[in-house]
Write a protein that holds these residues in place. Structure first.
Motif, PDB file in Angstrom:
ATOM      1  N   VAL A 171       0.824  -1.199   0.000  1.00  0.00           N
ATOM      2  CA  VAL A 171       0.000   0.000   0.000  1.00  0.00           C
ATOM      3  C   VAL A 171       0.858   1.249   0.000  1.00  0.00           C
ATOM      4  CG1 VAL A 171      -1.813   1.258   1.208  1.00  0.00           C
ATOM      5  CG2 VAL A 171      -1.857  -1.224   1.136  1.00  0.00           C
ATOM      6  N   ILE A 172       1.966   1.220   0.732  1.00  0.00           N
ATOM      7  CA  ILE A 172       2.857   2.371   0.733  1.00  0.00           C
ATOM      8  C   ILE A 172       3.310   2.687  -0.686  1.00  0.00           C
ATOM      9  CG2 ILE A 172       5.038   3.292   1.596  1.00  0.00           C
ATOM     10  CD1 ILE A 172       4.822   1.389   3.937  1.00  0.00           C
ATOM     11  N   ALA A 173       3.779   1.679  -1.389  1.00  0.00           N
ATOM     12  CA  ALA A 173       4.284   1.893  -2.737  1.00  0.00           C
ATOM     13  C   ALA A 173       3.195   2.376  -3.672  1.00  0.00           C
ATOM     14  CB  ALA A 173       4.899   0.600  -3.277  1.00  0.00           C
ATOM     15  N   VAL A 174       2.020   1.782  -3.583  1.00  0.00           N
ATOM     16  CA  VAL A 174       0.947   2.174  -4.479  1.00  0.00           C
ATOM     17  C   VAL A 174       0.467   3.584  -4.173  1.00  0.00           C
ATOM     18  CG1 VAL A 174      -1.406   1.677  -5.191  1.00  0.00           C
ATOM     19  CG2 VAL A 174       0.242  -0.150  -4.973  1.00  0.00           C
ATOM     20  N   TYR A 189       8.794   5.162 -14.782  1.00  0.00           N
ATOM     21  CA  TYR A 189       9.028   5.790 -13.486  1.00  0.00           C
ATOM     22  C   TYR A 189       9.128   4.706 -12.414  1.00  0.00           C
ATOM     23  CZ  TYR A 189       7.209   9.874 -15.977  1.00  0.00           C
ATOM     24  OH  TYR A 189       6.995  10.868 -16.885  1.00  0.00           O
ATOM     25  N   TYR A 190       9.686   5.080 -11.287  1.00  0.00           N
ATOM     26  CA  TYR A 190       9.718   4.167 -10.151  1.00  0.00           C
ATOM     27  C   TYR A 190       9.508   4.957  -8.865  1.00  0.00           C
ATOM     28  CZ  TYR A 190      14.445   5.873  -9.186  1.00  0.00           C
ATOM     29  OH  TYR A 190      15.512   6.673  -8.913  1.00  0.00           O
ATOM     30  N   ALA A 191       9.026   4.266  -7.862  1.00  0.00           N
ATOM     31  CA  ALA A 191       8.905   4.824  -6.518  1.00  0.00           C
ATOM     32  C   ALA A 191       9.376   3.763  -5.543  1.00  0.00           C
ATOM     33  CB  ALA A 191       7.457   5.225  -6.220  1.00  0.00           C
ATOM     34  N   LEU A 192      10.380   4.087  -4.753  1.00  0.00           N
ATOM     35  CA  LEU A 192      10.927   3.191  -3.748  1.00  0.00           C
ATOM     36  C   LEU A 192      10.598   3.761  -2.372  1.00  0.00           C
ATOM     37  CD1 LEU A 192      12.829   0.735  -3.073  1.00  0.00           C
ATOM     38  CD2 LEU A 192      14.684   2.419  -2.975  1.00  0.00           C
ATOM     39  N   VAL A 193       9.895   2.977  -1.561  1.00  0.00           N
ATOM     40  CA  VAL A 193       9.368   3.484  -0.315  1.00  0.00           C
ATOM     41  C   VAL A 193       9.785   2.600   0.851  1.00  0.00           C
ATOM     42  CG1 VAL A 193       7.281   4.397   0.778  1.00  0.00           C
ATOM     43  CG2 VAL A 193       7.372   4.120  -1.696  1.00  0.00           C
ATOM     44  N   ASP A 194      10.136   3.242   1.972  1.00  0.00           N
ATOM     45  CA  ASP A 194      10.463   2.520   3.186  1.00  0.00           C
ATOM     46  C   ASP A 194       9.184   2.282   3.994  1.00  0.00           C
ATOM     47  OD1 ASP A 194      11.899   1.296   5.135  1.00  0.00           O
ATOM     48  OD2 ASP A 194      13.381   2.883   5.377  1.00  0.00           O
ATOM     49  N   LEU A 195       9.332   1.734   5.186  1.00  0.00           N
ATOM     50  CA  LEU A 195       8.198   1.214   5.928  1.00  0.00           C
ATOM     51  C   LEU A 195       7.370   2.228   6.704  1.00  0.00           C
ATOM     52  CD1 LEU A 195       9.980  -1.893   7.463  1.00  0.00           C
ATOM     53  CD2 LEU A 195       8.647  -1.776   5.382  1.00  0.00           C
ATOM     54  N   GLU A 196       8.009   3.240   7.240  1.00  0.00           N
ATOM     55  CA  GLU A 196       7.354   4.046   8.263  1.00  0.00           C
ATOM     56  C   GLU A 196       6.211   4.908   7.747  1.00  0.00           C
ATOM     57  OE1 GLU A 196       8.063   3.663  11.511  1.00  0.00           O
ATOM     58  OE2 GLU A 196       9.310   2.055  10.725  1.00  0.00           O
ATOM     59  N   ALA A 197       6.078   5.023   6.428  1.00  0.00           N
ATOM     60  CA  ALA A 197       5.070   5.916   5.858  1.00  0.00           C
ATOM     61  C   ALA A 197       3.651   5.361   5.924  1.00  0.00           C
ATOM     62  CB  ALA A 197       5.419   6.218   4.402  1.00  0.00           C
ATOM     63  N   PHE A 198       3.502   4.083   6.146  1.00  0.00           N
ATOM     64  CA  PHE A 198       2.198   3.445   5.959  1.00  0.00           C
ATOM     65  C   PHE A 198       1.086   4.067   6.790  1.00  0.00           C
ATOM     66  CE2 PHE A 198      -1.011   0.272   6.846  1.00  0.00           C
ATOM     67  CZ  PHE A 198      -1.332  -0.160   5.564  1.00  0.00           C
ATOM     68  N   LYS A 199       1.237   4.058   8.088  1.00  0.00           N
ATOM     69  CA  LYS A 199       0.167   4.567   8.947  1.00  0.00           C
ATOM     70  C   LYS A 199      -0.057   6.059   8.741  1.00  0.00           C
ATOM     71  CE  LYS A 199       1.528   2.958  12.985  1.00  0.00           C
ATOM     72  NZ  LYS A 199       1.465   2.629  14.421  1.00  0.00           N
ATOM     73  N   ILE A 200       1.018   6.784   8.457  1.00  0.00           N
ATOM     74  CA  ILE A 200       0.902   8.227   8.223  1.00  0.00           C
ATOM     75  C   ILE A 200      -0.037   8.503   7.057  1.00  0.00           C
ATOM     76  CG2 ILE A 200       2.157  10.291   7.459  1.00  0.00           C
ATOM     77  CD1 ILE A 200       4.599   9.210   8.955  1.00  0.00           C
ATOM     78  N   ILE A 201       0.182   7.799   5.945  1.00  0.00           N
ATOM     79  CA  ILE A 201      -0.605   8.031   4.740  1.00  0.00           C
ATOM     80  C   ILE A 201      -2.076   7.715   4.970  1.00  0.00           C
ATOM     81  CG2 ILE A 201      -0.990   7.274   2.365  1.00  0.00           C
ATOM     82  CD1 ILE A 201       2.045   6.820   2.171  1.00  0.00           C
ATOM     83  N   VAL A 202      -2.332   6.540   5.531  1.00  0.00           N
ATOM     84  CA  VAL A 202      -3.721   6.130   5.733  1.00  0.00           C
ATOM     85  C   VAL A 202      -4.429   7.058   6.708  1.00  0.00           C
ATOM     86  CG1 VAL A 202      -5.231   4.269   6.525  1.00  0.00           C
ATOM     87  CG2 VAL A 202      -3.215   3.734   5.145  1.00  0.00           C
ATOM     88  N   GLN A 262     -15.574  -2.645   7.654  1.00  0.00           N
ATOM     89  CA  GLN A 262     -15.210  -1.745   8.743  1.00  0.00           C
ATOM     90  C   GLN A 262     -14.330  -0.620   8.226  1.00  0.00           C
ATOM     91  OE1 GLN A 262     -12.389  -3.901  11.571  1.00  0.00           O
ATOM     92  NE2 GLN A 262     -13.217  -5.602  10.376  1.00  0.00           N
ATOM     93  N   HIS A 263     -14.204   0.415   9.044  1.00  0.00           N
ATOM     94  CA  HIS A 263     -13.365   1.560   8.693  1.00  0.00           C
ATOM     95  C   HIS A 263     -11.995   1.349   9.314  1.00  0.00           C
ATOM     96  CE1 HIS A 263     -12.642   5.655   7.344  1.00  0.00           C
ATOM     97  NE2 HIS A 263     -12.032   5.878   8.495  1.00  0.00           N
ATOM     98  N   LEU A 264     -10.974   1.222   8.469  1.00  0.00           N
ATOM     99  CA  LEU A 264      -9.619   0.923   8.927  1.00  0.00           C
ATOM    100  C   LEU A 264      -8.786   2.194   9.014  1.00  0.00           C
ATOM    101  CD1 LEU A 264      -8.849  -2.263   6.778  1.00  0.00           C
ATOM    102  CD2 LEU A 264      -9.769  -2.170   9.106  1.00  0.00           C
ATOM    103  N   ASP A 265      -8.283   2.495  10.223  1.00  0.00           N
ATOM    104  CA  ASP A 265      -7.299   3.556  10.348  1.00  0.00           C
ATOM    105  C   ASP A 265      -5.930   2.994  10.003  1.00  0.00           C
ATOM    106  OD1 ASP A 265      -6.584   2.008  12.518  1.00  0.00           O
ATOM    107  OD2 ASP A 265      -7.202   3.469  14.036  1.00  0.00           O
ATOM    108  N   GLY A 266      -4.878   3.792  10.167  1.00  0.00           N
ATOM    109  CA  GLY A 266      -3.550   3.346   9.770  1.00  0.00           C
ATOM    110  C   GLY A 266      -3.093   2.095  10.477  1.00  0.00           C
ATOM    111  N   GLU A 267      -3.327   2.009  11.787  1.00  0.00           N
ATOM    112  CA  GLU A 267      -2.904   0.844  12.557  1.00  0.00           C
ATOM    113  C   GLU A 267      -3.593  -0.428  12.085  1.00  0.00           C
ATOM    114  OE1 GLU A 267      -1.335  -1.867  15.044  1.00  0.00           O
ATOM    115  OE2 GLU A 267      -0.609   0.195  14.781  1.00  0.00           O
ATOM    116  N   LEU A 304      -4.010  -5.479   8.504  1.00  0.00           N
ATOM    117  CA  LEU A 304      -4.589  -6.167   7.353  1.00  0.00           C
ATOM    118  C   LEU A 304      -3.521  -6.603   6.366  1.00  0.00           C
ATOM    119  CD1 LEU A 304      -7.342  -6.821   5.732  1.00  0.00           C
ATOM    120  CD2 LEU A 304      -6.745  -4.734   4.477  1.00  0.00           C
ATOM    121  N   VAL A 305      -2.633  -5.690   5.981  1.00  0.00           N
ATOM    122  CA  VAL A 305      -1.669  -6.002   4.926  1.00  0.00           C
ATOM    123  C   VAL A 305      -0.519  -6.870   5.426  1.00  0.00           C
ATOM    124  CG1 VAL A 305      -2.243  -3.933   3.627  1.00  0.00           C
ATOM    125  CG2 VAL A 305      -0.335  -3.866   5.232  1.00  0.00           C
TER     126      VAL A 305
END
Length: 339
Positions: A10-13, A128-141, A173-178, A183-184
């Motif tokens: 999800v981070i990458a997408v 094009y490419y996008a390379l993403v690390d882990l910590e962004a996931f919850k922030i984005i959602v 259900q409504h999923l927050d970042g956590e 889920l993923v």
């Protein structure tokens, strides 16, 4: 403290979705200037002007060595469509003098090698490419207000060593970042990683359809400020400005199509791989990702050579002269259930 490993599909997408709908605004953020790599790897294809283009999305693990998530996305501005193809991380490829898995290519050969390998596998261009690390996931959602999603089954898993608790009930259900992260990360499906990938793709589809809205563009600069150091891409401001007129006309309804990588999970020697169906994958990418079929020269997908079984510890995949029968789970695919 070591970063926890999570699946970063999800981070990458989300990174490419921002490019598709909102990086014009993100370019106004000072942080954006720190994630753009002006000189892309030589393997990158010439950028397109309007029309359709492909983006390679990669999410790294906590050590920035393994790309546990790889996805090819085709954004078609003329037809307002997005096609997503997940590339199975356990796909068997040649790594120098031995065989290994697709998720180890980046750690061994960098972005140049990863792009070359994906182009060999698919026969499709990478613009094009996008390379993403882990910590962004919850922030984005969280910044975009969470996502409504139908969890396909009860999910429970606890790992005290990682400080990980997954506890989700089946149903809408409504999923927050956590909870989206839970889920993923979940793997314990009957079909293992194959089914996990499907759930991730469905989440991405739901995210795009729900968050592809004008009001969310205003949030993108703040998100990029928080993502500094977690994202690298070759998308430039010139690319954004070139595509801005067509992006404003993009319609999200029924825009996302999901495709599976054809193949089967199978043991080779003592190693569990995903063995892709080469011709079927080339045909699929010709139809939906601008592919042109098999490349003239193959390196990562040349399976005809005899290779040694002495490889670096990170990527060693021992082979046997005689292959045992495939060890498969229900549904004809095999996998290793671990988090």
């Amino acid at each position: 403290m070591k970063k926890p490993k999570i699946s970063t599909v999800v981070i990458a997408v989300l990174a490419v979705i921002f490019f598709a709908v909102g990086w014009y605004y993100a370019a106004l953020s000072s942080a954006y200037q720190n994630v753009v790599e002006i000189e892309p790897p030589p393997a990158i294809d010439q950028h397109v002007s309007g029309g359709a283009y492909n983006v390679l999305l990669a999410g790294t693990d906590g050590g920035d060595f393994l790309t546990d998530t790889l996805m090819l996305a085709r954004v078609d501005l003329d037809n307002s469509s997005i096609a997503l193809l997940s590339l199975m991380r356990d796909t068997r490829v040649r790594l120098g003098s031995h065989y290994g898995k697709l998720n180890a290519v980046y750690g061994r050969d960098g972005m140049e090698g990863l792009i070359s390998c994906v182009k060999e596998l698919t026969g499709a261009p990478v613009h094009y490419y996008a390379l993403v690390d882990l910590e962004a996931f919850k922030i984005i959602v969280d910044e975009l207000g969470g996502v409504d999603f139908e969890v396909p089954q009860d999910m429970y898993y606890r790992d005290s060593s990682q400080g990980l608790l997954i506890d989700l009930k089946a149903g809408v259900q409504h999923l927050d970042g956590e909870h989206a992260m839970q889920l993923v990360r979940f793997r314990r499906y009957v079909e293992g990683d194959v089914q996990r990938t499907r759930v991730q793709q469905q989440f991405v589809k739901a995210f795009i359809e729900q968050k592809f809205k004008a009001e969310n563009l205003l949030k993108v600069p703040d998100i990029f400020n928080q993502l500094e150091g977690e994202l690298k891409t070759n998308v430039t401001l010139a690319d954004i400005l070139d595509k801005a007129p067509a992006l404003r006309l993009f319609q999200v309804e029924d825009a996302v199509q999901i495709y599976e990588m054809p193949g089967v999970g199978q043991y080779v020697g003592q190693v569990s791989y995903f063995l892709h169906e080469e011709e079927e994958l080339y045909d699929l990418c010709e139809q939906h990702f601008g592919g042109t079929g098999a490349p003239e020269q193959k390196v990562y997908t040349d399976y005809s050579l005899v290779v040694s079984s002495t490889a670096p510890a990170q990527t060693q995949e021992p082979e046997q002269t005689q292959q045992p029968e495939a060890v498969q789970e229900p549904g004809g695919r095999s996998s290793v259930n671990c988090l």
